[in-house]
Scaffold this active site. Structure first.
Site, mmCIF file in Angstrom:
data_model
loop_
_atom_site.group_PDB
_atom_site.id
_atom_site.type_symbol
_atom_site.label_atom_id
_atom_site.label_comp_id
_atom_site.label_asym_id
_atom_site.label_seq_id
_atom_site.Cartn_x
_atom_site.Cartn_y
_atom_site.Cartn_z
ATOM 1 N N LYS A 1 54.956 -22.783 -13.292
ATOM 2 C CA LYS A 1 55.194 -24.095 -12.644
ATOM 3 C C LYS A 1 56.554 -24.093 -11.962
ATOM 4 C CE LYS A 1 58.501 -25.436 -15.784
ATOM 5 N NZ LYS A 1 59.919 -25.637 -15.467
ATOM 6 N N ASP B 1 57.374 -28.091 -22.814
ATOM 7 C CA ASP B 1 56.797 -27.880 -21.476
ATOM 8 C C ASP B 1 55.328 -27.487 -21.532
ATOM 9 O OD1 ASP B 1 59.213 -28.429 -20.358
ATOM 10 O OD2 ASP B 1 59.685 -26.373 -19.743
#
Ligand code: C5P
Length: 398
Positions: A99, A226
């Protein structure tokens, strides 16, 4: 003298590495031959003939039998798939994408010592591949990887994720796992978090999807802030420590290429947070940033990252790298910014790295990759986009 570029030293460097080459979705490409804007010559459909077998001719009928065996690997895979179908699922290969943080605001310090953040996370097309096989063991997973220096025991987020899945579901499946790592670590790209999310998805698929995506997302926050993001569809506004995930629709104007530039030095997240001065962060309301970026697309003014200043403190050369990319790429990139806690610098708007990275010896060993924003559909894990399937050596015309 031209600089050579490679996956950083912790990634496997193979014979493709040479001067004036850089890594492009798993394949090193010479800048002179790299034509990112032209139609890519995708020949994955053209099958290679591996062998031609001719049986002896039948003298009576003068018939000859010729069997053409296409790519052997394909044939083996088909056979193995057949075995799997008969014996229940025993192996699975999944893409584990990383990401970037389009913006990252730090909004306060919490009582538990962590910081609250507000960030637009988006999955991108650079990713690892993870192979899972059901193991006969009833007590132990076995993890291997192409990269030295990665812990293969309980410290690895993949093993933590599998332990978590067994704890939550009581399903005692153990696995052989091979991690083919392409995402650099210590890069602010969430590679380890993605691996953990992918392992949870795999364990769930092996179990016949006993858990919902929402359950996997909730459970995953126990092992990392995360990880829950990866159970979004690929674009999400994340708050809290990052574990409060609000899906957002990825806007059409996110269909822009980007380049990732990571120096060999990693940034320690703990060290970056330690140097953060809350009185020196930006004051812009993150929901204003979110509205603007979703409405108008990516521009320099919305790509705020409050961790840049402390990361530049930890790694002063990173500040100069960002400045040089921004200066060299003026007109080429819509925005240049750091992802997460670094040390990756992202240039959105073009897949091409600035030329100075090739010319200047100082940038020897810098990791370079192009990427695109990607999303996934409900009940399907992320897949590597077709354009990123360039790992295989180019096939010659036959
Ligand atoms: O998420 P990770 O375990 O990599 O974080 C490492 C350290 O960074 C944490 O132990 C904490 O000190 C700091 N951190 C923080 N706030 C966050 C995430 C990490 O203070 N939201």
């Amino acid at each position: 003298m031209a600089a050579s570029h490679s996956l950083c030293s912790h990634l496997s460097c193979n014979s493709y590495i040479s001067n004036n080459t850089y890594f492009n979705h798993g394949r090193f490409v010479s800048p002179s031959s790299f034509k990112p804007h032209g139609p890519s010559k995708n020949k994955s459909h053209s099958r290679r003939i591996s062998s031609i077998r001719a049986t002896a001719s039948n003298s009576k009928t003068s018939n000859q039998q010729v069997e053409i065996v296409y790519d052997l690997e394909e044939k083996f895979n088909k056979l193995a798939d057949e075995v799997d179908r008969n014996a229940g699922m025993s192996r699975l290969t999944l893409f584990s994408p990383c990401k970037i943080n389009v913006f990252l605001r730090i909004t306060g310090k919490r009582a538990d010592g962590y910081h609250d953040l507000a960030s637009l996370f988006h999955v991108i097309s650079l990713g690892d591949e993870i192979k899972f096989s059901l193991s006969p063991s009833k007590s132990k997973d076995r993890l291997s990887t192409n990269v030295p220096g990665i812990p293969l025991d309980e410290r690895n987020l993949i093993i933590k994720a599998l332990n978590l899945f067994r704890k939550k579901t009581g399903i005692e499946n153990y696995f052989w796992i091979h991690l083919d790592k392409k995402v650099p670590t210590g890069a602010g790209l969430g590679g380890g978090s993605s691996n953990a999310a992918t392992a949870l998805w795999a364990a769930n698929q092996f179990s016949g999807f006993v858990a919902t995506e929402k359950e996997l997302q909730e459970w995953s926050s126990e092992i990392g802030s995360d990880i829950p993001f990866f159970f979004s569809r690929g674009a999400a506004y994340c708050t809290g420590r990052g574990e409060v995930v609000e899906d957002v629709a990825s806007p059409g104007h996110f269909e822009v290429p980007m380049v990732l530039v990571k120096p060999p030095e990693a940034c320690s997240t703990a060290e970056v947070y330690k140097r953060l001065r809350l009185d020196q962060t930006s004051h812009i309301d993150p929901s204003v940033l979110l509205d603007k970026v979703l409405r108008d697309g990516i521009s320099q003014d919305v790509c705020v990252n409050d961790l840049e200043t402390p990361a530049f403190d930890v790694l002063p050369s990173l500040k100069r790298l960002k400045q040089r990319i921004a200066a060299a790429g003026r007109g080429q990139y819509d925005a240049v910014f750091m992802s997460g806690s670094g040390s990756t610098i992202v240039g959105v708007g073009s897949p091409d790295p600035p030329q100075f990275l090739f010319d200047d010896e100082e940038y020897n060993g810098v990791f370079l990759s192009e990427a695109n924003f990607i999303t996934r559909s409900e009940n399907q894990w992320y897949t590597r986009p077709v354009s990123a399937y360039s790992d295989a050596p180019a096939e010659s015309d036959e």
